[in-house]
Scaffold this motif. Structure first.
Motif, PDB file in Angstrom:
ATOM      1  N   ASN A 230      -4.762   5.584  10.620  1.00  0.00           N
ATOM      2  CA  ASN A 230      -4.004   7.216  10.678  1.00  0.00           C
ATOM      3  C   ASN A 230      -2.313   6.714  10.174  1.00  0.00           C
ATOM      4  O   ASN A 230      -1.635   7.812  10.829  1.00  0.00           O
ATOM      5  CB  ASN A 230      -4.416   8.677  10.716  1.00  0.00           C
ATOM      6  N   LEU A 231      -2.033   5.670  10.486  1.00  0.00           N
ATOM      7  CA  LEU A 231      -0.845   4.920   9.864  1.00  0.00           C
ATOM      8  C   LEU A 231      -0.135   5.056   8.798  1.00  0.00           C
ATOM      9  O   LEU A 231      -0.935   4.381   8.042  1.00  0.00           O
ATOM     10  CB  LEU A 231       0.004   3.943  11.061  1.00  0.00           C
ATOM     11  N   ILE A 232       1.085   5.369   8.210  1.00  0.00           N
ATOM     12  CA  ILE A 232       1.248   5.725   6.548  1.00  0.00           C
ATOM     13  C   ILE A 232       3.140   4.839   6.705  1.00  0.00           C
ATOM     14  O   ILE A 232       3.723   5.439   6.981  1.00  0.00           O
ATOM     15  CB  ILE A 232       1.564   6.490   5.967  1.00  0.00           C
ATOM     16  N   SER A 233       2.714   3.658   5.676  1.00  0.00           N
ATOM     17  CA  SER A 233       4.539   3.769   5.814  1.00  0.00           C
ATOM     18  C   SER A 233       4.931   3.388   4.672  1.00  0.00           C
ATOM     19  O   SER A 233       4.212   3.283   3.317  1.00  0.00           O
ATOM     20  CB  SER A 233       4.146   2.051   6.456  1.00  0.00           C
ATOM     21  N   VAL A 234       6.479   4.212   4.406  1.00  0.00           N
ATOM     22  CA  VAL A 234       6.552   4.253   3.137  1.00  0.00           C
ATOM     23  C   VAL A 234       8.202   3.431   2.544  1.00  0.00           C
ATOM     24  O   VAL A 234       8.897   3.483   3.594  1.00  0.00           O
ATOM     25  CB  VAL A 234       7.330   6.185   2.803  1.00  0.00           C
ATOM     26  N   TYR A 235       7.963   2.922   1.671  1.00  0.00           N
ATOM     27  CA  TYR A 235       9.938   2.154   1.050  1.00  0.00           C
ATOM     28  C   TYR A 235       9.719   2.786  -0.376  1.00  0.00           C
ATOM     29  O   TYR A 235       9.159   2.897  -0.989  1.00  0.00           O
ATOM     30  CB  TYR A 235       8.452   0.406   0.665  1.00  0.00           C
ATOM     31  N   LYS A 236      11.586   3.381  -0.341  1.00  0.00           N
ATOM     32  CA  LYS A 236      11.467   4.133  -1.306  1.00  0.00           C
ATOM     33  C   LYS A 236      12.907   3.463  -1.864  1.00  0.00           C
ATOM     34  O   LYS A 236      13.647   2.201  -0.944  1.00  0.00           O
ATOM     35  CB  LYS A 236      12.830   5.265  -1.015  1.00  0.00           C
ATOM     36  N   HIS A 237      13.666   3.799  -2.456  1.00  0.00           N
ATOM     37  CA  HIS A 237      15.192   3.129  -3.706  1.00  0.00           C
ATOM     38  C   HIS A 237      14.329   1.197  -3.758  1.00  0.00           C
ATOM     39  O   HIS A 237      15.121   0.420  -4.288  1.00  0.00           O
ATOM     40  CB  HIS A 237      15.792   3.042  -2.652  1.00  0.00           C
ATOM     41  N   ASN A 238      13.655   1.502  -4.374  1.00  0.00           N
ATOM     42  CA  ASN A 238      12.658  -0.280  -4.850  1.00  0.00           C
ATOM     43  C   ASN A 238      13.576  -0.343  -6.464  1.00  0.00           C
ATOM     44  O   ASN A 238      13.656   0.787  -7.264  1.00  0.00           O
ATOM     45  CB  ASN A 238      11.483  -0.437  -4.694  1.00  0.00           C
ATOM     46  N   ALA A 239      13.767  -1.729  -6.514  1.00  0.00           N
ATOM     47  CA  ALA A 239      14.175  -1.701  -8.001  1.00  0.00           C
ATOM     48  C   ALA A 239      13.136  -2.243  -8.350  1.00  0.00           C
ATOM     49  O   ALA A 239      12.916  -2.240 -10.056  1.00  0.00           O
ATOM     50  CB  ALA A 239      14.904  -3.661  -8.545  1.00  0.00           C
ATOM     51  N   GLU A 240      12.123  -2.672  -8.318  1.00  0.00           N
ATOM     52  CA  GLU A 240      10.658  -3.334  -9.098  1.00  0.00           C
ATOM     53  C   GLU A 240       9.420  -3.337  -7.902  1.00  0.00           C
ATOM     54  O   GLU A 240       9.395  -3.563  -6.635  1.00  0.00           O
ATOM     55  CB  GLU A 240      10.806  -4.470  -9.393  1.00  0.00           C
ATOM     56  N   LEU A 241       8.261  -2.463  -8.219  1.00  0.00           N
ATOM     57  CA  LEU A 241       7.258  -3.089  -7.194  1.00  0.00           C
ATOM     58  C   LEU A 241       6.103  -3.756  -8.225  1.00  0.00           C
ATOM     59  O   LEU A 241       5.814  -3.807  -9.210  1.00  0.00           O
ATOM     60  CB  LEU A 241       6.795  -1.324  -7.666  1.00  0.00           C
ATOM     61  N   LEU A 242       5.797  -4.362  -6.982  1.00  0.00           N
ATOM     62  CA  LEU A 242       4.714  -5.573  -6.415  1.00  0.00           C
ATOM     63  C   LEU A 242       3.402  -5.680  -7.015  1.00  0.00           C
ATOM     64  O   LEU A 242       2.276  -6.412  -7.129  1.00  0.00           O
ATOM     65  CB  LEU A 242       5.583  -7.342  -6.192  1.00  0.00           C
ATOM     66  N   LYS A 243       2.755  -4.545  -6.237  1.00  0.00           N
ATOM     67  CA  LYS A 243       1.607  -3.870  -6.096  1.00  0.00           C
ATOM     68  C   LYS A 243       1.049  -2.584  -7.377  1.00  0.00           C
ATOM     69  O   LYS A 243       2.214  -1.924  -7.385  1.00  0.00           O
ATOM     70  CB  LYS A 243       1.379  -3.585  -4.741  1.00  0.00           C
ATOM     71  N   LYS A 244       0.249  -2.493  -7.093  1.00  0.00           N
ATOM     72  CA  LYS A 244      -0.817  -1.130  -7.382  1.00  0.00           C
ATOM     73  C   LYS A 244      -1.349  -0.325  -6.871  1.00  0.00           C
ATOM     74  O   LYS A 244      -1.343  -0.977  -5.190  1.00  0.00           O
ATOM     75  CB  LYS A 244      -1.248  -1.641  -8.653  1.00  0.00           C
ATOM     76  N   VAL A 245      -1.569   0.819  -6.974  1.00  0.00           N
ATOM     77  CA  VAL A 245      -2.474   1.991  -6.449  1.00  0.00           C
ATOM     78  C   VAL A 245      -3.891   0.875  -6.161  1.00  0.00           C
ATOM     79  O   VAL A 245      -4.658   0.326  -7.212  1.00  0.00           O
ATOM     80  CB  VAL A 245      -2.551   2.449  -6.534  1.00  0.00           C
ATOM     81  N   GLY A 246      -4.674   0.778  -4.669  1.00  0.00           N
ATOM     82  CA  GLY A 246      -5.756   0.458  -4.380  1.00  0.00           C
ATOM     83  C   GLY A 246      -5.549  -1.191  -3.908  1.00  0.00           C
ATOM     84  O   GLY A 246      -6.674  -1.883  -3.806  1.00  0.00           O
ATOM     85  N   ASN A 247      -4.277  -1.922  -4.566  1.00  0.00           N
ATOM     86  CA  ASN A 247      -3.946  -3.223  -3.647  1.00  0.00           C
ATOM     87  C   ASN A 247      -4.354  -3.064  -2.491  1.00  0.00           C
ATOM     88  O   ASN A 247      -3.751  -2.391  -1.690  1.00  0.00           O
ATOM     89  CB  ASN A 247      -3.058  -4.148  -4.665  1.00  0.00           C
ATOM     90  N   PHE A 248      -4.773  -3.901  -1.537  1.00  0.00           N
ATOM     91  CA  PHE A 248      -4.871  -4.465  -0.736  1.00  0.00           C
ATOM     92  C   PHE A 248      -3.824  -5.693  -0.142  1.00  0.00           C
ATOM     93  O   PHE A 248      -4.073  -6.673  -0.666  1.00  0.00           O
ATOM     94  CB  PHE A 248      -6.983  -4.455  -0.364  1.00  0.00           C
ATOM     95  N   VAL A 249      -2.824  -5.303   1.283  1.00  0.00           N
ATOM     96  CA  VAL A 249      -1.421  -5.446   1.338  1.00  0.00           C
ATOM     97  C   VAL A 249      -2.187  -6.253   2.482  1.00  0.00           C
ATOM     98  O   VAL A 249      -2.210  -5.960   3.456  1.00  0.00           O
ATOM     99  CB  VAL A 249      -0.434  -5.195   1.137  1.00  0.00           C
ATOM    100  N   ASN A 250      -1.862  -7.603   2.684  1.00  0.00           N
ATOM    101  CA  ASN A 250      -1.186  -7.909   4.467  1.00  0.00           C
ATOM    102  C   ASN A 250      -0.329  -7.731   4.691  1.00  0.00           C
ATOM    103  O   ASN A 250       1.091  -8.015   3.741  1.00  0.00           O
ATOM    104  CB  ASN A 250      -2.076 -10.332   3.920  1.00  0.00           C
ATOM    105  N   ALA A 251      -0.233  -8.300   5.920  1.00  0.00           N
ATOM    106  CA  ALA A 251       0.241  -8.401   6.946  1.00  0.00           C
ATOM    107  C   ALA A 251       2.025  -9.114   6.700  1.00  0.00           C
ATOM    108  O   ALA A 251       1.652  -9.971   6.531  1.00  0.00           O
ATOM    109  CB  ALA A 251       0.738  -8.020   8.746  1.00  0.00           C
TER     110      ALA A 251
END
Length: 289
Positions: A230-251
């Motif tokens: 139940n942990l969520i990390s949020v990243y704001k004010h980016n110039a460009e997003l490289l991932k889309k909703v549903g993508n799995f990302v590694n640490a």
């Protein structure tokens, strides 16, 4: 007395067809046949020709001569497009419900924002409408919230037991820089601002799945990742997003580029938040920047 011929004998009597040269009567070839074989061959050829004609009438000839064929094909394509549009509209509606609920979490209103999300979709309940500005609370609500946050029972103040699960996790640093604005809940700042070099890549702090990757007026390009526990990390004010909703990302995987987008920013930086069980936590207690 001659024997009377029957139909069966006429069909099975064998005959020999001889082809000779007209000039010297030399035999060229011979064919042995019965009338039964001839009739069977004629019927087979007739059936094949009929099948070929029906195929041409329903395909090639219909395209050339039937004026209704073009309309029928257009109606079929229109129906398929309508089905696709309906499915896309439903998918967009579900995503809008999720984004509106998630914006409530980012604004600090975490009471039941995600608890009934799946139930609302299945039962067709009305989503949270964007006509209401959830960041502007009534004077009574604002006073109650301020008094509640100052008490020891505030949900935004975790006990040591709540930290135990997070302390067992290893977090990557999202970006290398220095903290320009620390975590201050009472001032409505639910994360930390990190200043770094221009076009510096932003990395995911832990394994997870992207649950939000969109643009907001206040925060610009925002990406959020759901992690285990139940942990969520949020990243704001980016110039460009490289991932889309549903993508799995590694640490440690790059998910965006640092930027200066949105109205609530005064320079290139990353606003980073951690939300645990629907409440914000101080990222500096778990992540080294």
């Amino acid at each position: 007395m001659r024997a009377r011929k029957t139909l069966s004998s006429w069909l099975v009597n064998r005959y020999l067809l001889i082809i000779r040269n007209e000039e010297n009567f030399a035999e060229k070839t011979t064919f042995s046949f019965t009338y039964a074989k001839v009739i069977l061959l004629v019927v087979t050829i007739f059936i094949l020709l009929m099948a070929l004609c029906l195929f041409l009438v329903n395909t090639l000839l219909a395209q050339w001569f039937d004026p209704r064929h073009a309309q029928m094909e257009a109606n079929k394509k229109l129906y398929e497009l309508n089905v696709k549009v309906d499915s896309l509209a439903q998918e967009v509606e579900e995503k809008d419900k999720f984004i509106l609920n998630f914006q409530r979490v980012l604004s600090g209103d975490t009471t039941g924002a995600f608890d009934n999300y799946e139930t609302n979709i299945e039962e067709g309940n009305q989503p949270l409408t964007s006509d209401v500005d959830v960041t502007k609370l009534s004077p009574v609500d604002s006073q109650f919230r301020q008094e509640f946050e100052q008490t020891d029972l505030s949900l935004l103040n975790f006990s040591n037991a709540s930290y135990n699960e997070l302390q067992e996790l290893f977090f990557f640093s999202p970006i290398a820089g220095f903290v320009s604005a620390p975590y201050k809940v009472k001032e409505g700042h639910y994360g930390v601002d990190i200043v770094a070099k221009k076009n510096e890549p932003v990395k995911c702090v832990a394994d997870g799945t992207v649950i939000m990757a969109s643009w907001t007026q206040d925060s610009g390009y925002v990406i959020a990742v759901q992690h285990r526990g139940n942990l969520i990390s949020v990243y704001k004010h980016n110039a460009e997003l490289l991932k889309k909703v549903g993508n799995f990302v590694n640490a440690g995987e790059i998910i965006s580029i640092i930027g200066n987008t949105g109205e609530l920013t005064d320079g290139p930086h990353l606003h980073f938040e951690l939300w645990y069980n629907g409440n914000s936590v101080n990222p500096e207690e778990f992540v080294t920047f």
